[in-house]
Scaffold this active site. Structure first.
Site, PDB file in Angstrom:
ATOM      1  N   ARG A   1      83.387  33.016  90.724  1.00  0.00           N
ATOM      2  CA  ARG A   1      84.241  33.296  90.378  1.00  0.00           C
ATOM      3  C   ARG A   1      85.550  33.057  91.239  1.00  0.00           C
ATOM      4  O   ARG A   1      85.724  33.023  92.296  1.00  0.00           O
ATOM      5  CB  ARG A   1      84.269  34.950  91.146  1.00  0.00           C
TER       6      ARG A   1
ATOM      7  N   SER B   1      80.056  35.964 100.690  1.00  0.00           N
ATOM      8  CA  SER B   1      79.258  37.667 100.909  1.00  0.00           C
ATOM      9  C   SER B   1      77.953  37.088 101.706  1.00  0.00           C
ATOM     10  O   SER B   1      76.567  37.805 101.213  1.00  0.00           O
ATOM     11  CB  SER B   1      79.384  37.945  99.727  1.00  0.00           C
TER      12      SER B   1
ATOM     13  N   ASP C   1      82.537  40.378 101.470  1.00  0.00           N
ATOM     14  CA  ASP C   1      82.767  41.492 100.038  1.00  0.00           C
ATOM     15  C   ASP C   1      83.618  42.586 100.460  1.00  0.00           C
ATOM     16  O   ASP C   1      83.656  43.589  99.740  1.00  0.00           O
ATOM     17  CB  ASP C   1      81.802  41.123  98.899  1.00  0.00           C
TER      18      ASP C   1
END
Ligand code: BGC
Length: 468
Positions: A89, A153, A207
Site C-alpha cells: 500500500r 513488516s 507494522d
C-alpha cells in the site's frame, strides 16, 4: 488413528464423534498449558531484552527507536508505504490541527506478484518505487519532496529510526540479496535507479509499531500493538533501563518483539502436533516462526486441510480424499472465517466443500466446522497467552497491583474472523487477571502509524513542516 500415507480404504469405518475427538485432542489446550505458554513467553522476553548469549531467547525483542508519542503538535504532509502482507500500500497522509480536519488520507493498494516477492531484491524494490511513482502521478504529488515512513513488516535490526538490517524474511517472502542488508538503503537505491527524487525516507517502522502509534492517536493508553493477519507479532513500550541493546536508562522505548519466532529454540515442543511439524517442514522457512505458524492466517487453512485428510483416513467424506484436497494450501484461511460464521448455513458450507471436490453429508459439514473452530480457537488462545505475558511484563515493570492498558490491533484474521477476537479477550482475562486490557481495532493502522511516526520525527528534528 490412521496416519496420512496409509491406504484409506483399509481403514474406513463409519465416522464417530469419538474419533473426531481423538484427532482434535492435540489441538485443544488446557488452562495449565496456556499458563505455561504465557510464562515461557515472559521468560523469552526477559532473555531477549538482556541479549543473553549463553541462553539465547527465540524472540529478538528489537529496539525500534520510537520513544516519543504524539503530542498533537505534528503537522505536515507525508507519504507512507506498507509492505509486509499479501499487498503493498502507498498512502498520502496530511496531518493538520483538529479544526482543520485532523488526519486526511488517500491510499492505493497494489498487488505483489509471487515472482516479485520471491525474485531478486532489486526487482522487489524497483516494483515498489514504480507503484509509488504511479501513486504520485495519480495524486499530483510529483515535485513535492515529502517525508516518507516505510512500514516494513519483517524482522529488522535497527540502530536508528531510519536504518534497519533485514534479519530474515517471513510470510513467504524470499527476495534474494536483502537479508543482512539495510532495507532503507535498498529503497533509496531503487529511487535513484528509477529517477524518483521526491522521497525523503525518515522512518522505518514495523507494522505492530505503526498500529500502536495510530491507535495512540485516539487513545493515549495504547502502549501495545498487535497484528494477526498473514503473520503475527506484537510490540509494546518497554522501560529503557531494561533495553540492554540501547544505551541510556531514561524513559521508554517501543520494542518490536518479533514473537512469531517464539518456540524456534524448541520450548513449544509439548504442544506442537505432527501436523504443525509438517506445515513447518513444507514452508519456505522450516524451523522458523513456529509460534506464527500456529496462529496466523498464512497457515491456519493448511492446518485444517491436513486435519481433514487425517479425518478422511478415519471415515470423513466416506473415506474419499479428493484430488483437490491433496493440494497444499488449497484450503484458504478465509474458509475458517466463513465456516464459523453464525449465518452461514449447511447448504453453503457443503457447496464450498463441493468446490474443493468433496462430496459431503450434513454430518461431514458439521465436523468440518468443528475442525475449523478448534484450529482457530487454539490460534486465538495462543495469541492471548502472548498478550497476557506482555501486559504482565508492563505491570511488573511499573510495580503496579493493577494495570489498565489498551492494545491497538490490526490484521485480517483478527478483524474478519467471527470469533477470534472474542476468544482472545476472554483468554487474556483468564491469564492476566490483574490487568484490565482494552482491544481497539485500527483500520490501515500500520500505514497511518508510519506517517505519524514520521510526523513525530519531523517535529522533534524541527523540520520545516509543509503547509497544512
Ligand atoms: C514479521 C513481523 C510482522 C508480522 C505481522 C511477521 O512474519 O516477522 O515483523 O510484524 O509478521 O505482519
Amino acid at each position: 488413528m490412521a496416519s496420512p500415507g496409509e491406504d484409506p480404504s483399509a481403514t474406513v469405518q463409519p465416522f464417530t464423534d469419538d474419533r473426531l475427538g481423538r484427532c482434535l485432542q492435540p489441538f485443544m489446550l488446557s488452562q495449565a498449558q496456556l499458563e505455561t505458554v504465557r510464562d515461557l513467553m515472559l521468560d523469552n522476553m526477559e532473555r531477549g531484552l538482556r541479549n543473553d548469549y549463553q541462553n539465547p531467547s527465540s524472540i529478538k525483542m528489537l529496539p525500534t527507536f520510537v520513544r516519543s508519542t504524539l503530542n498533537g503538535k505534528e503537522r505536515g504532509e507525508f507519504i507512507a508505504l506498507d509492505l509486509g502482507g499479501t499487498n503493498f500500500r502507498v498512502l498520502y497522509v496530511r496531518v493538520s490541527s483538529t479544526e482543520k480536519g485532523g488526519l486526511e488520507k488517500k491510499s492505493k493498494t497494489f498487488t505483489l506478484p509471487q515472482n516479485v516477492i520471491q525474485g531478486t531484491g532489486e526487482e522487489l524494490f524497483d516494483h515498489i518505487v514504480d507503484c509509488i511513482s504511479d501513486f504520485q502521478i495519480a495524486n499530483s504529488l510529483q515535485g513535492k519532496k515529502l517525508p516518507l515512513g516505510f512500514t516494513f513488516s519483517f524482522p529488522c535490526s535497527q540502530t536508528s529510526l531510519d536504518q534497519g538490517t533485514l534479519i530474515t524474511w517471513t510470510k513467504g517472502f524470499s527476495a534474494s540479496g536483502c537479508v543482512g542488508e539495510d532495507v532503507v538503503r535498498l529503497l533509496r537505491e531503487a529511487t535513484i535507479r528509477k529517477g524518483n527524487s521526491d522521497l525523503l525516507v525518515i522512518a522505518l517502522v514495523n507494522d505492530t509499531v505503526g498500529t500502536m502509534m495510530s491507535c495512540g492517536y485516539d487513545d493515549p493508553a495504547c502502549e501495545i500493538g498487535l497484528i494477526v493477519g498473514t503473520g503475527t507479532n506484537a510490540c509494546y513500550m518497554e522501560e529503557m533501563r531494561n533495553v540492554e541493546q540501547v544505551d541510556g536508562d531514561e524513559g521508554r522505548m517501543c520494542v518490536n518483539m518479533e514473537w512469531g519466532a517464539f518456540g524456534d529454540c524448541g520450548c513449544l515442543e509439548e504442544i506442537i502436533t505432527f501436523i504443525d511439524q509438517d506445515v513447518d517442514e513444507f514452508s519456505v522457512n522450516p524451523g522458523r516462526q513456529r509460534y506464527e505458524k500456529m496462529i496466523s492466517g498464512m497457515y491456519l487453512g493448511e492446518i485444517v486441510r491436513q486435519i481433514l485428510i487425517d479425518l478422511t483416513y478415519n471415515g470423513l467424506f466416506g473415506g474419499n480424499i479428493s484430488q483437490r484436497l491433496q493440494t497444499r494450501d488449497i484450503f484458504l484461511t478465509e474458509y475458517l472465517s466463513l465456516f464459523e460464521s453464525d449465518t452461514l448455513d449447511q447448504v453453503q458450507v457443503r457447496s464450498i466443500l463441493t468446490e474443493l471436490g468433496l462430496r459431503s453429508t450434513c454430518e461431514d459439514a458439521v465436523l468440518v466446522k468443528e475442525v475449523c473452530r478448534t484450529v482457530s480457537q487454539r490460534a486465538a488462545q495462543l495469541c492471548a497467552a502472548g498478550i497476557a505475558a506482555v501486559v504482565e511484563k508492563i505491570r511488573e515493570n511499573r510495580g503496579l497491583d493493577h494495570l489498565k492498558v489498551t492494545v491497538g490491533v490490526d490484521g485480517t484474521l483478527y478483524k474478519l474472523h467471527p470469533h477470534f477476537a472474542g476468544v482472545v479477550h476472554r483468554t487474556v482475562r483468564m491469564l492476566a487477571p490483574l490487568c484490565d486490557v482494552t482491544f481497539r481495532r485500527t483500520d490501515d493502522g500500520s500505514g497511518m502509524g508510519a506517517a505519524l511516526i514520521t510526523a513525530v520525527a519531523c517535529r522533534i528534528a524541527g523540520a520545516e513542516p509543509q503547509a497544512a
